[in-house]
Design an enzyme around this catalytic site. Sequence first.
Site, PDB file in Angstrom:
ATOM      1  N   CYS A  72      24.917  37.465  33.053  1.00 40.73           N
ATOM      2  CA  CYS A  72      24.272  36.647  32.025  1.00 40.73           C
ATOM      3  C   CYS A  72      22.844  36.394  32.476  1.00 40.73           C
ATOM      4  O   CYS A  72      22.616  36.007  33.625  1.00 40.73           O
ATOM      5  CB  CYS A  72      25.022  35.327  31.859  1.00 40.73           C
ATOM      6  SG  CYS A  72      24.133  34.147  30.838  1.00 40.73           S
ATOM      7  N   CYS A  78      21.198  27.870  33.683  1.00 36.60           N
ATOM      8  CA  CYS A  78      22.018  27.146  32.707  1.00 36.60           C
ATOM      9  C   CYS A  78      22.943  26.151  33.405  1.00 36.60           C
ATOM     10  O   CYS A  78      23.438  26.400  34.497  1.00 36.60           O
ATOM     11  CB  CYS A  78      22.846  28.163  31.922  1.00 36.60           C
ATOM     12  SG  CYS A  78      23.920  27.423  30.698  1.00 36.60           S
ATOM     13  N   CYS A  81      27.624  27.664  33.515  1.00 39.28           N
ATOM     14  CA  CYS A  81      28.293  28.421  34.576  1.00 39.28           C
ATOM     15  C   CYS A  81      27.623  28.177  35.928  1.00 39.28           C
ATOM     16  O   CYS A  81      26.402  28.122  36.011  1.00 39.28           O
ATOM     17  CB  CYS A  81      28.235  29.915  34.275  1.00 39.28           C
ATOM     18  SG  CYS A  81      29.106  30.355  32.770  1.00 39.28           S
ATOM     19  N   ASP A 381      46.544  11.638  30.749  1.00 39.33           N
ATOM     20  CA  ASP A 381      45.495  12.657  30.854  1.00 39.33           C
ATOM     21  C   ASP A 381      44.165  11.969  30.560  1.00 39.33           C
ATOM     22  O   ASP A 381      43.586  12.135  29.496  1.00 39.33           O
ATOM     23  CB  ASP A 381      45.816  13.737  29.794  1.00 39.33           C
ATOM     24  CG  ASP A 381      44.818  14.867  29.792  1.00 39.33           C
ATOM     25  OD1 ASP A 381      43.931  14.895  30.664  1.00 39.33           O
ATOM     26  OD2 ASP A 381      44.921  15.739  28.895  1.00 39.33           O
ATOM     27  N   CYS A 408      41.137  15.949  34.999  1.00 38.54           N
ATOM     28  CA  CYS A 408      40.043  16.922  34.965  1.00 38.54           C
ATOM     29  C   CYS A 408      39.022  16.627  36.050  1.00 38.54           C
ATOM     30  O   CYS A 408      37.959  17.237  36.073  1.00 38.54           O
ATOM     31  CB  CYS A 408      39.398  16.941  33.582  1.00 38.54           C
ATOM     32  SG  CYS A 408      38.823  15.326  33.060  1.00 38.54           S
TER      33      CYS A 408
END
Length: 455
Positions: A72, A78, A81, A381, A408
């Site tokens: 990419c 960015c 990622c 969660d 998360c």
Amino acid sequence: MYRKNEIIELNITSLTSDGDGVGRAGELVFFVPNTAVGDTIRAKVLKVKKNVGFARVEEIVAPSPDRIEPDCPVSFSCGGCVYRHISYEAECRAKRQKVTDAVTRIGKLDASLVKDIIPSEKIDGYRNKAMIPVGLNRDGEVVMGYYARHSHHIMHCLRCQLSPPVFNDIIEDVYAFLKHRPGLVYTPQNRKGIRHIYLRYAEMTGDLMFCVIVGSRHFDGEEALYNSLQEKYTQIKSIVVNVNAEDTNVILGKHTYTVYGSDAITDTLCGLRFEIAPEAFYQINRSQAERLYEKAKEYAGLTGKEALIDLYCGAGTIGLSMADRCKRLIGVEIIPEAIENAKRNAEHNGVGNARFICGDASQAAEQLRKEGIRPDVVVFDPPRKGLTSELIDTIVQMSPDRVVYVSCDPATLARDLKLFTEKNYSVKEITPYDLFPRTSHVESVCLMSRKKPHN
Ligand code: SAH
């Protein structure tokens, strides 16, 4: 002592939880983005603090065997990622290590509790949701794309490999529409116009939602934009407008109205149909979420007799996927639209043993405890910040046999597990799931059980 702009040689020996490389130079630990474990690099010193320093790669002297060519053009700038320059296998290793580090250092638990990470089937194109900021650059030109790393600067980039190609096509079309209309773009001064484009895709039904987030209702050419999108992308089943005039980083405002089609799109997950409003949370990597929820169901160990509480339930996905195996289910969620979805989702799937409460998880759980509700299993969660200590106390007092924690954020997971282990619960197993390939994020599901029997 190292000085700014000095060039130093470093061996990268580990990665931080954000994915930056770590290398030691004498007494100092340096953090260097975009490196890999096993790299030998020449780096330019950017900043030095008491015990740590920050540096940038100048030259890779000897590359790590983990390295691959990033595919990419904006992968190093960015904010999305951070792992496009290493193999997926090395990425999964780093993510499992991130969970193990948190669990041992913060949670003071044994590393053997952390099982192998479950890699994602899809590494690219897995996102079913994209939120694309729209703005003006210094020259007053329209820019759309993604935030640059550690900033709120919009990097102009219309195609992202994490998104399905149709998202990128739509974003290109919206850009073509806006390119010559900079007056339609929101700025902190004008407080109207377009701030974000928000897309959602229900993979199993093919339904698409197009949402435009604006400072104030109505903008020139609105009808023409919607009509052309509808005509070209027949899978768009819902076009909604969300109004947000607040000077904030929160993307969605309070008012949403539908201009075309339905108010929500429908997807299938774990064999059930789920209606999801734009305000409701829905896991972005559908097939991997399904596998994660399967594990949560296994950990819940339900036989059909249990009372189950699902905290932070969103549109009800986790609890409803377990409802066929428990006697009754109570879900709690703070977003009213998500609770409306959860109620309808229960109805549409013929689930008759579920009740949903709209409210703060800590307060609602305490209320349920006072009402005398004694769940056999509690699943939750929460968002990244994890649980409150009050909620942990309430759950411990409710004394469920098993607790299933979907997280998360490994750091807050580990912090919360430590509190549970100090209060009559033991951690049985933690399985990391890679839900977000190429980014630094990792999901985990953890089983705890009560140590002592009921009084
Ligand atoms: N279990 C769902 C949603 C998980 S995301 C799923 O897997 O799809 C976390 C959810 O917690 C979001 O829906 C968010 O709206 C909700 N939430 C955030 N803060 C909350 C709070 N204080 N009390 C209850 N729910 C909350």
